[in-house]
Design a protein around this motif. Structure first.
Motif, PDB file in Angstrom:
ATOM      1  N   ASP A 156       0.823  -1.215   0.000  1.00  0.00           N
ATOM      2  CA  ASP A 156       0.000   0.000   0.000  1.00  0.00           C
ATOM      3  C   ASP A 156       0.852   1.257   0.000  1.00  0.00           C
ATOM      4  O   ASP A 156       0.469   2.277  -0.572  1.00  0.00           O
ATOM      5  CB  ASP A 156      -0.897   0.032   1.249  1.00  0.00           C
ATOM      6  CG  ASP A 156      -1.870  -1.121   1.244  1.00  0.00           C
ATOM      7  OD1 ASP A 156      -2.008  -1.755   0.194  1.00  0.00           O
ATOM      8  OD2 ASP A 156      -2.467  -1.386   2.294  1.00  0.00           O
ATOM      9  N   PHE A 157       1.980   1.172   0.665  1.00  0.00           N
ATOM     10  CA  PHE A 157       2.918   2.296   0.660  1.00  0.00           C
ATOM     11  C   PHE A 157       3.227   2.685  -0.785  1.00  0.00           C
ATOM     12  O   PHE A 157       3.129   3.850  -1.167  1.00  0.00           O
ATOM     13  CB  PHE A 157       4.187   1.894   1.437  1.00  0.00           C
ATOM     14  CG  PHE A 157       5.398   2.721   1.117  1.00  0.00           C
ATOM     15  CD1 PHE A 157       5.577   3.959   1.701  1.00  0.00           C
ATOM     16  CD2 PHE A 157       6.362   2.254   0.233  1.00  0.00           C
ATOM     17  CE1 PHE A 157       6.686   4.727   1.403  1.00  0.00           C
ATOM     18  CE2 PHE A 157       7.476   3.009  -0.057  1.00  0.00           C
ATOM     19  CZ  PHE A 157       7.636   4.256   0.517  1.00  0.00           C
ATOM     20  N   LEU A 179       0.143   4.161  -2.542  1.00  0.00           N
ATOM     21  CA  LEU A 179      -0.134   5.536  -2.132  1.00  0.00           C
ATOM     22  C   LEU A 179       0.828   6.514  -2.793  1.00  0.00           C
ATOM     23  O   LEU A 179       0.417   7.568  -3.285  1.00  0.00           O
ATOM     24  CB  LEU A 179      -0.042   5.662  -0.606  1.00  0.00           C
ATOM     25  CG  LEU A 179      -1.247   5.153   0.166  1.00  0.00           C
ATOM     26  CD1 LEU A 179      -0.956   5.129   1.652  1.00  0.00           C
ATOM     27  CD2 LEU A 179      -2.454   6.040  -0.099  1.00  0.00           C
ATOM     28  N   ILE A 180       2.125   6.165  -2.802  1.00  0.00           N
ATOM     29  CA  ILE A 180       3.084   7.079  -3.430  1.00  0.00           C
ATOM     30  C   ILE A 180       2.716   7.274  -4.899  1.00  0.00           C
ATOM     31  O   ILE A 180       2.766   8.386  -5.427  1.00  0.00           O
ATOM     32  CB  ILE A 180       4.526   6.534  -3.301  1.00  0.00           C
ATOM     33  CG1 ILE A 180       4.929   6.410  -1.831  1.00  0.00           C
ATOM     34  CG2 ILE A 180       5.509   7.430  -4.041  1.00  0.00           C
ATOM     35  CD1 ILE A 180       5.171   7.698  -1.132  1.00  0.00           C
ATOM     36  N   PHE A 235      -0.139   9.711  -5.040  1.00  0.00           N
ATOM     37  CA  PHE A 235       0.256  11.096  -4.773  1.00  0.00           C
ATOM     38  C   PHE A 235       1.025  11.675  -5.952  1.00  0.00           C
ATOM     39  O   PHE A 235       0.899  12.856  -6.281  1.00  0.00           O
ATOM     40  CB  PHE A 235       1.104  11.179  -3.492  1.00  0.00           C
ATOM     41  CG  PHE A 235       0.379  10.699  -2.282  1.00  0.00           C
ATOM     42  CD1 PHE A 235      -0.976  10.925  -2.132  1.00  0.00           C
ATOM     43  CD2 PHE A 235       1.042  10.002  -1.274  1.00  0.00           C
ATOM     44  CE1 PHE A 235      -1.668  10.479  -1.022  1.00  0.00           C
ATOM     45  CE2 PHE A 235       0.371   9.553  -0.165  1.00  0.00           C
ATOM     46  CZ  PHE A 235      -0.981   9.789  -0.041  1.00  0.00           C
ATOM     47  N   TRP A 236       1.811  10.828  -6.567  1.00  0.00           N
ATOM     48  CA  TRP A 236       2.600  11.306  -7.701  1.00  0.00           C
ATOM     49  C   TRP A 236       1.693  11.704  -8.860  1.00  0.00           C
ATOM     50  O   TRP A 236       1.863  12.757  -9.488  1.00  0.00           O
ATOM     51  CB  TRP A 236       3.593  10.218  -8.131  1.00  0.00           C
ATOM     52  CG  TRP A 236       4.823  10.766  -8.754  1.00  0.00           C
ATOM     53  CD1 TRP A 236       4.943  11.956  -9.429  1.00  0.00           C
ATOM     54  CD2 TRP A 236       6.122  10.172  -8.764  1.00  0.00           C
ATOM     55  NE1 TRP A 236       6.226  12.113  -9.852  1.00  0.00           N
ATOM     56  CE2 TRP A 236       6.972  11.051  -9.467  1.00  0.00           C
ATOM     57  CE3 TRP A 236       6.642   8.981  -8.258  1.00  0.00           C
ATOM     58  CZ2 TRP A 236       8.335  10.762  -9.680  1.00  0.00           C
ATOM     59  CZ3 TRP A 236       7.990   8.703  -8.467  1.00  0.00           C
ATOM     60  CH2 TRP A 236       8.825   9.577  -9.156  1.00  0.00           C
ATOM     61  N   ILE A 268      -1.349  12.641  -8.637  1.00  0.00           N
ATOM     62  CA  ILE A 268      -2.043  13.888  -8.283  1.00  0.00           C
ATOM     63  C   ILE A 268      -1.132  15.084  -8.507  1.00  0.00           C
ATOM     64  O   ILE A 268      -1.530  16.080  -9.093  1.00  0.00           O
ATOM     65  CB  ILE A 268      -2.495  13.854  -6.811  1.00  0.00           C
ATOM     66  CG1 ILE A 268      -3.548  12.782  -6.609  1.00  0.00           C
ATOM     67  CG2 ILE A 268      -3.065  15.200  -6.408  1.00  0.00           C
ATOM     68  CD1 ILE A 268      -3.965  12.617  -5.178  1.00  0.00           C
ATOM     69  N   SER A 269       0.116  14.968  -8.056  1.00  0.00           N
ATOM     70  CA  SER A 269       0.970  16.149  -8.129  1.00  0.00           C
ATOM     71  C   SER A 269       1.247  16.527  -9.582  1.00  0.00           C
ATOM     72  O   SER A 269       1.468  17.691  -9.882  1.00  0.00           O
ATOM     73  CB  SER A 269       2.268  15.931  -7.349  1.00  0.00           C
ATOM     74  OG  SER A 269       3.075  14.992  -8.008  1.00  0.00           O
TER      75      SER A 269
END
Lengths: 642, 506
Positions: free
Chosen positions: A184-185, A188-189, A192-193, A195-196
């Motif tokens: 999951d780590f 999630l990264i 986030f990537w 999204i950014s």
């Protein structure tokens, strides 16, 4: 409601059964099973009906994807994520597998779990699992997928540790969740990537995580696609049990066997495959990641198959077999043949569910005996279980015309055809191993002489109709499921592949046909050879495998002990984290340095200074006079010298 | 003032209750209990009204009362108001206080004193969040300290005096720093004001206040003062001690409300009054946030005392707030304040859960339990829900704030955030390990007859659990209250170069 209904029905089941469980716990008298059955099994079947009705248009025509907004989830500034659902070809396939196999296993569970005191709780968890899995495959954005992803993880945790009074089972549940969290780590990264990179380009109403939006703007992600997809793949490694994160799956067999069939074989563990299929537009931009996926998949497939060769626990063999088959699917994904991977996902769901449920039937009959060394000849006692198991074994070992043959050969052929010769050779080798360990399992369990104690033999019985009927249905699917993807050279049309329409597929020419023919001959011949060897080893000449194990002690021990991977992880990861947190972070830094030296130390320092100063004020007048004189002299000296 | 002075009511209603309780003879225990509950209800109802009536479209202060001249010679005013930064904290305080009164029902020792101090504490907490005047803020801030000291020191566990003094000295040290900064701001600002809104006007900062070095000193004074409360590493060691010794309800208050005053202080003072220095120092906040997250989680992993474990998990979870604040994005900032609210509701449940088992077993040794899920099945369900909320399971409220914080901070601090995200593994590790050791496994003979969770205990957990579930799928009601103020706060930092703060980019 057309889409949301599919997942709201099992959710209602989870809520009702959860209430039944709580009421039962409070009154110390369980709610009648009939009530649990009506909602716990009825509502999943309703979900299946809704799935079929939503999916039929996709099967007979090619409509636009269905979209539905369930709720508005997060909105902050111009960031927005909705609880949206999306139904297209991939999710149609997935919901049909999930609700179809899911309903069957719910039905089977009514027999298997009949005498369990926590009957309502079991169905509450199972219904909740179905809901989460449907959210996972129906979600129209990454965060909804993650909601389902974690939901199935929670249910997996709860169900592995369902009989939590056994400390080993409780520990297995924890292990599954924590190892999955490593995945999951990565997931999630990746999120986030994405999204950014996409946030600056979303309008007012769009969500950067929406799959369709991502696909339209995939160009913006191209620059970082390799790393982003690598992070997503870490997530897939966790959920779908690939090296190095596969270690939780064999332990997960601690759960009730229908759970192993549904969650840890047919559906949840394939979530990683589904994720790559769903994000195939992104993986297409990352050839290096794909290469990595293929290698990890193939290595896992081979590695797990070698362990499965020598295990003696019927469920452990199947567990390693699942890891291995998932490896095949990742191989297919990695070479860019997403549809083929999905095809194998489907056939695997049928035959592996059938195998696990067959194993469950055996375990049920043998009163929780799982060691195949204490079985044998069971087909006389439980013919339906035995023959459905044989059909599923035929399917997994790739004997035509059973389902596994079509999907596995398709993968191997595409692997060779796309030029991955080493991976392909390993794939064929793994197929031979697969056939061997599956026939070993079948022969040792159902054929030959019965090695159970005579007392145990008296109790062995065929399972009730609620269980055998499910076995028959799944065996039928295992037998004919492959016809959805009959290859060109056998007069088929790759129906499923073309319907899914993911990725590029090699052109069909004379060269390709020859290659495919050769491969088929090779793998079928090999599978038959393996099966024959297993027949000789475990039915005719049982001394041979013993002698073989004796002369190859080293490798036998290595396989039997699963390459000691658990021990290595414990020594290199688990213990160091525990020890360093205890002695270094808490013991040394927190207690000794910060609290001991800095805080209480400064307190003690102040107390010490105070005691010094207080000594100056002893109350003796001559001492004061002395200080006075000293100060005066000092001042005079200072004034003069200056 | 033609309207109801709502903030005054929610702040001072507990004081009325205090007076009433002091008149009740101490033998009438139930009368005291019910009066205490009654005295918190105006605050709770006021909070509900605020929740309904709060204008979600403006960043300005609302429900303003005053300014009334209080000490005119020093320009000190009675001036109350709330905006998006403080409104959720006011609601949280009212909710947690009411729950804690109910959770304190089984207190027997010097009941009267306990509830008097408790209500005084509630006034202090409310006042801190609603004060606009810095001096008034400081009075409330100090007002909180005293009852807290006695509540730990008298009703606490075996080492209560050590813990109480440690708490007192630590917080006092922070207060001194805040006091000094307050005086400096007063004396050097143009027009000598304590008004926190006026002080945001940078053109008032004259003389020494316009010197970078002096401002830096002030910033650090405030930062350390508030950091002790959060608590930020390395100022956190009072927290586990205070928690371990404090009675259940006081632990709940401590973790549920008091810690948030630190981060609230950051936003209200460091961010709004000294924005330029905040932008300069943002890396410090981000790094400390990540240290809190990881270090807190590792220390939690090492605990064998159930309560200490939860205390360290608070250190870890408050680190998320710092990281979100340091992101300079509206998602991160909203996530941070939402995390303050969510941590309040989640950690309150965790401490209540520890209290429930402590009341029965009279110890908190994690390794001394086992199999409680068999003896107390309904209690285990509540626990599992709260634990998974703390782990950050999607669908529960903790996930929303964590994900907003991470996705905001990832833009500014990709590497630091990557390190911080690894806490999802650690948190699951120590939480589930605890769950396993306490609730799963074989039932121990001596715990066989423990009664399951009682109605009163469940009643304390119920509202919190409902909030955690609702906000997990629909965080809008809370987010909408803070959003406008926080977006404006984020925008206000841009002129000082907030967007170039990214020093550790990929």
């Amino acid at each position: 409601m057309q889409l949301s209904g599919i997942l709201l029905w099992p959710l209602l089941g989870a809520i009702l059964n959860g209430t039944f469980a709580l009421v039962g716990a409070k009154r110390k008298r369980p709610v009648p099973r009939l009530w649990v059955n009506i909602f716990g099994v009825g509502l999943p079947i309703l979900a299946l009906a809704w799935s079929v009705s939503a999916g039929l248009p996709f099967i007979f025509a090619e409509p636009e994807p269905l979209r539905e907004n369930l709720f508005s989830w997060m909105t902050v500034g111009n960031f927005r994520v909705d609880g949206g659902l999306l139904l297209d070809q991939i999710s149609v396939l997935m919901i049909l597998i999930v609700t179809g196999v899911g309903s069957l296993i719910h039905l089977y569970s009514t027999g298997y779990m009949k005498d369990d005191p926590a009957y309502a709780k079991y169905f509450a968890y199972l219904n909740l699992f179905l809901t989460s899995m449907l959210i996972l495959v129906l979600g129209d954005n990454l965060l909804m997928m993650f909601l389902g992803w974690e939901g199935v993880g929670l249910c997996s945790y709860l169900l592995i540790g369902f009989w939590f009074e056994d400390p080993a089972k409780a520990a297995a549940g924890k292990k599954a969740f924590v190892v999955n969290r490593i995945g999951d780590f990565g997931f999630l990264i990746g999120i986030f990537w994405v999204i950014s990179l996409l946030m600056p380009h979303v309008g007012d109403q769009a969500s950067p995580l929406n799959f369709e939006f991502m696909q339209q703007n995939a160009g913006l992600l191209a620059g970082s696609a390799t790393l982003i997809t690598a992070f997503f793949f870490i997530g897939a490694m966790g959920k779908s049990a690939q090296i190095p994160l596969y270690v939780w799956l064999p332990d997960a067999m601690a759960g009730p066997t229908p759970v192993s069939a549904l969650i840890h074989a047919a559906t949840m563990v394939t979530a990683g495959i589904y994720m790559i299929a769903r994000l195939s537009f992104l993986f297409d931009l990352a050839p290096q990641t794909l290469q990595f996926v293929a290698v990890i998949g193939m290595v896992t497939a081979f590695f797990a198959a070698t362990i499965a060769l020598v295990q003696n626990d019927i469920k452990k063999v199947l567990a390693y077999s699942t890891v291995s088959q998932l490896g095949y699917m990742f191989l297919a994904m990695g070479i860019g043949s997403y549809s083929t991977g999905m095809f194998h996902l489907m056939t695997h769901a049928f035959f592996k569910a059938c195998l696990f449920l067959g194993a469950g039937s055996v375990i049920h009959a043998m009163h929780h005996e799982q060691d195949i060394r204490h079985m044998g000849g069971l087909r006389r006692f439980m013919p339906v279980t035995a023959w459905t198991f044989v059909i599923a074994t035929l399917a997994i070992s790739g004997i035509p015309p059973f389902a596994g043959f079509f999907s596995k050969d398709e993968i191997l052929w595409e692997t060779f055809h796309r030029g991955h010769t080493i991976l392909g050779v390993l794939g064929v080798l793994t197929a031979l191993l697969t056939s061997f360990y599956m026939w070993r399992l079948t022969f040792l369990t159902f054929f030959g002489k019965c090695r159970a104690s005579s007392e145990a033999q008296e109790h062995v019985h065929e399972s009730p109709f609620s269980m055998t009927s499910v076995l028959i249905l799944l065996a039928t699917l295992s037998a004919v499921g492959g016809f959805l993807g009959v290859p060109h050279i056998l007069g088929g049309h790759h129906y499923l592949r073309d319907w899914l329409g993911l990725g590029q597929h090699p052109a069909q020419d004379a060269h390709a046909d020859r290659l495919e023919m050769m491969l088929m001959a090779l793998s079928v011949g090999g599978a038959l050879l393996s099966a024959t060897t297993a027949y000789l080893f475990y039915l005719k000449k049982p001394q041979w495998p013993r002698r073989l194990a004796a002369s190859f002690q080293g490798i036998y021990r290595l396989w039997l002990n699963k390459y000691y991977v658990d021990e290595v992880y414990d020594a290199t990861v688990v213990q160091p984290v525990k020890r360093s947190s205890e002695s270094f972070f808490y013991g040394l830094i927190d207690r000794l340095l910060i609290d001991g030296v800095l805080i209480n130390g400064s307190g003690r320092f102040l107390a010490f200074m105070g005691s010094l100063v207080s000594r100056l004020q002893g109350g003796r007048v001559n001492a004061y006079a002395f200080y006075f004189l000293l100060a005066l002299t000092g001042m005079i000296v200072w004034v003069v010298v200056r | 003032m033609d309207k109801l002075p709502l903030l005054t009511i929610i702040t001072f209603a507990p004081i009325l209750g205090m007076i009433a309780i002091s008149l009740i003879p101490k033998e009438k225990k139930n009368a005291i209990r019910w009066s205490a509950l009654l005295a918190t209800l105006p605050s709770l109802l006021g909070a509900v009204k605020i929740f309904m009536d709060f204008d979600r479209t403006t960043k300005a202060m609302q429900f303003i009362e005053g300014p009334l001249n209080w000490i005119p010679s020093f320009n000190i005013q009675y001036h109350l108001g709330i905006d998006g930064i403080s409104v959720t904290m006011v609601i949280l305080t009212a909710l947690i206080s009411t729950i804690c009164i109910i959770a304190s029902w089984n207190i027997e020792k010097q009941l009267k004193g306990y509830f008097i101090l408790f209500l005084l504490l509630e006034t202090g907490m409310m006042g801190t969040f609603v004060a606009i005047d810095f001096f008034l803020f400081f009075i409330f801030w100090e007002l909180m300290l005293l009852p807290m000291y006695f509540l730990i020191g008298i009703w606490g566990g075996p080492r209560r005096e050590y813990a109480a003094i440690k708490f007192f000295l630590y917080t006092m040290a922070g207060s001194v720093l805040i006091l000094l900064v307050m005086l400096a701001l007063y004396f050097y600002s143009d027009g000598h004001t304590f008004n926190m809104i006026a002080l945001q006007d940078q053109s008032l900062h004259q003389g020494p206040l316009s010197s970078h070095t002096f401002r830096m000193a002030l910033w650090w004074g405030l930062f350390i003062g508030f950091a002790i409360k959060v608590p930020v590493f390395p100022f956190h060691t009072w927290l586990p001690d205070a928690h371990v010794e404090a009675p259940t309800a006081i632990s709940v208050i401590l973790a549920g409300v008091l810690l948030k005053m630190g981060t609230y202080g950051f936003l209200r003072f460091n961010y709004q009054i000294l924005p330029d220095i905040t932008v300069d120092m943002i890396q410090v906040i981000a790094v400390l946030g990540v240290i809190n997250i990881i270090y807190g989680a590792l220390c939690a992993m090492a605990q064998t005392d159930f309560k200490k474990l939860i205390a360290y998990s608070s250190v870890s979870h408050m680190g998320f707030v710092l990281l979100g604040m340091a992101s300079f994005t509206s998602e991160g900032l909203n996530g941070a304040v939402l995390q303050m609210f969510n941590h309040g509701t989640i950690t309150a449940q965790l401490f209540l859960i520890v209290g429930i088992i402590y009341d029965r077993a009279h110890h908190r040794d994690i390794n001394g339990f086992g199999g409680l899920a068999t003896t107390m099945p309904r209690y285990a369900v509540w626990t599992t829900l709260a634990f998974f909320a703390a782990i950050g399971l999607p669908g529960l409220s903790g996930f929303i704030s964590e994900v907003l914080i991470f996705l905001g901070s990832f833009k500014t601090w990709p590497w630091l955030t990557t390190i911080a995200v690894s806490s999802v593994v650690l948190t699951a590790g120590y939480m589930l390990w605890t769950l396993q050791r306490v609730y799963l496994g074989k039932t121990q003979e001596k715990y066989k007859d423990f009664p399951d969770i009682t109605r009163r205990e469940a009643f304390c957990l119920l509202p919190l659990a409902v909030i955690v579930i609702i906000l997990g799928v629909w965080p809008r009601p809370i987010l909408s209250m803070m959003e406008v103020s926080l977006n404006a706060l984020n925008q206000s930092l841009v002129p000082y170069g907030a967007h170039v703060a990214s020093g550790l980019g990929f």
